[in-house]
Design a protein around this motif. Sequence first.
Motif, mmCIF file in Angstrom:
data_model
loop_
_atom_site.group_PDB
_atom_site.id
_atom_site.type_symbol
_atom_site.label_atom_id
_atom_site.label_comp_id
_atom_site.label_asym_id
_atom_site.label_seq_id
_atom_site.Cartn_x
_atom_site.Cartn_y
_atom_site.Cartn_z
ATOM 1 N N VAL A 35 41.581 46.838 44.108
ATOM 2 C CA VAL A 35 42.457 46.825 42.936
ATOM 3 C C VAL A 35 43.669 45.941 43.212
ATOM 4 C CG1 VAL A 35 43.939 48.261 41.483
ATOM 5 C CG2 VAL A 35 41.675 49.066 42.133
ATOM 6 N N LEU A 36 44.244 46.075 44.413
ATOM 7 C CA LEU A 36 45.419 45.293 44.777
ATOM 8 C C LEU A 36 45.127 43.790 44.749
ATOM 9 C CD1 LEU A 36 48.349 45.996 45.925
ATOM 10 C CD2 LEU A 36 47.411 45.228 48.101
ATOM 11 N N LEU A 37 44.008 43.402 45.366
ATOM 12 C CA LEU A 37 43.658 41.972 45.415
ATOM 13 C C LEU A 37 43.439 41.423 44.007
ATOM 14 C CD1 LEU A 37 41.165 41.684 48.432
ATOM 15 C CD2 LEU A 37 43.579 41.180 48.394
ATOM 16 N N SER A 38 42.765 42.208 43.155
ATOM 17 C CA SER A 38 42.499 41.748 41.788
ATOM 18 C C SER A 38 43.803 41.607 41.016
ATOM 19 C CB SER A 38 41.579 42.727 41.063
ATOM 20 O OG SER A 38 40.440 42.960 41.839
ATOM 21 N N LEU A 39 44.702 42.599 41.184
ATOM 22 C CA LEU A 39 45.974 42.545 40.468
ATOM 23 C C LEU A 39 46.800 41.339 40.904
ATOM 24 C CD1 LEU A 39 47.266 46.225 40.208
ATOM 25 C CD2 LEU A 39 46.557 44.686 38.379
ATOM 26 N N ILE A 40 46.855 41.095 42.212
ATOM 27 C CA ILE A 40 47.630 39.949 42.699
ATOM 28 C C ILE A 40 47.068 38.654 42.123
ATOM 29 C CG2 ILE A 40 48.279 38.609 44.743
ATOM 30 C CD1 ILE A 40 48.432 41.172 46.316
ATOM 31 N N THR A 41 45.722 38.537 42.104
ATOM 32 C CA THR A 41 45.098 37.330 41.547
ATOM 33 C C THR A 41 45.464 37.173 40.073
ATOM 34 O OG1 THR A 41 43.274 37.665 43.076
ATOM 35 C CG2 THR A 41 42.910 36.100 41.308
ATOM 36 N N LEU A 42 45.460 38.296 39.348
ATOM 37 C CA LEU A 42 45.792 38.269 37.919
ATOM 38 C C LEU A 42 47.226 37.786 37.716
ATOM 39 C CD1 LEU A 42 44.200 39.196 35.347
ATOM 40 C CD2 LEU A 42 45.657 41.212 35.372
ATOM 41 N N VAL A 43 48.142 38.329 38.516
ATOM 42 C CA VAL A 43 49.554 37.926 38.418
ATOM 43 C C VAL A 43 49.689 36.434 38.723
ATOM 44 C CG1 VAL A 43 51.837 38.208 39.469
ATOM 45 C CG2 VAL A 43 50.457 40.216 38.944
ATOM 46 N N GLU A 44 48.980 35.986 39.750
ATOM 47 C CA GLU A 44 49.041 34.571 40.129
ATOM 48 C C GLU A 44 48.585 33.679 38.981
ATOM 49 O OE1 GLU A 44 48.398 34.235 44.945
ATOM 50 O OE2 GLU A 44 46.636 34.357 43.684
ATOM 51 N N VAL A 45 47.458 34.055 38.362
ATOM 52 C CA VAL A 45 46.916 33.226 37.274
ATOM 53 C C VAL A 45 47.886 33.201 36.089
ATOM 54 C CG1 VAL A 45 45.053 33.046 35.596
ATOM 55 C CG2 VAL A 45 44.526 33.544 37.964
ATOM 56 N N CYS A 46 48.457 34.373 35.740
ATOM 57 C CA CYS A 46 49.394 34.431 34.615
ATOM 58 C C CYS A 46 50.611 33.563 34.892
ATOM 59 C CB CYS A 46 49.833 35.869 34.358
ATOM 60 S SG CYS A 46 48.510 36.852 33.659
#
Lengths: 125, 282
Positions: A35-46
Amino acid sequence: MERDDLIVNDSYSTAANHSEEAGKKIRKKIVFVTVLLSLITLVEVCLGIFIKQGTTLWPVVKWSFIVMTLVKAGYIVAVFMHLADERKSLRYVILVPYLIFIIYLIFIGITESNHLNEIWQQFNA
Amino acid sequence: MAGEASKAIDKSVLWGGGRSPFSVSYGKMMMWFFLVSDALTFSGLLVAYSYARHSYTGQWPIGEEVFHSLPFLHGNYPLIYVALMTFILIISSVTMVLAVEAGHRMDKKGVIKWLAWTIVGGFFFLGSQAWEWSHFIHGSAGYIISEDNSRYHLVEEVPHGETASSIANFSLIANKGGESEAVITGQQALELFNNKTQYVQGANMTINEYGPPQYANFFFFITGFHGFHVFSGVVINIIVFIGVLKGIYHKRGHYEMVEKTGLYWHFVDLVWVFVFTFFYLI
């Protein structure tokens, strides 16, 4: 050299085996890291989409990208690759030589290329 | 080697301290040492990329402006496709760590299930990579170099085998991204297009529409080298998967082979995390 990975019930290889209960705990941790890795990736993309390069906020975003990448890398190495569960001596043997070389390489690469950039700009001007 | 499989550990091969100083098997330690050397290779490539980028005095291409397409859809979706690829690789890393965990419980069915999903994830990533490469090579509208050696960007792509005059409202943009950006339309645009010295569309090793030649070269080399790692990772996973199906590792009393191929697979994911940041985001 004897191939100790072929030895049945080799003590080093079976040391990592664990019970059903320990497995539940480990799986919980895996889900947390996922979950953490996915969230960080999402924040990065945004951030990448909404904050353009060259704006005043960009340097902050750029460094936050680097920090987030290092956090992701740390979790992958420590949890997914189980380096955190290895002995201290093995951890240091793997990380220290690598980090010494890479910090040096990054330093020298960026210093040199920035200097080159200045010189070329003077020639073009 | 078959006889070796039933041998107990001979104390004389052990370290003088009575146990291995690292408390890991030979194979796992060597996998780690290999990964350190491979990590140095990839770091070298990324530092070389940074060197080219920092020393370049012109405008270096921006990731979200180059990679903004999705298959089967038209429009502008910056970074979405790369984010999807990253997500696929993270998830296949998770299924791999679940396979390793199942192996630690000697749960053969669990290992088979999760390792199979990992292989599927690997194929998905390779397919995505292939599409990305194809899209990068074919490019979008591109630009022309006129007789007086200046650049004019096309607003719309000229379909293969057709001429510019078949496009309604054919127009060009001069000084794209610069301060005096100007749109040229009508007869003037057609004339410029017909008298062009070169039409640059997509990318190859010598020229590309996105930026300096090194940009495409680094794209091909870094993502290609990583893609090759993913490919070999999938092959190794399949070999280990067959071993798991045959029960070779179950007989040994441990699934360390899955753990070792897992290390390699996680490493591939780790490299992509850095490529994603330094090639696409920054």
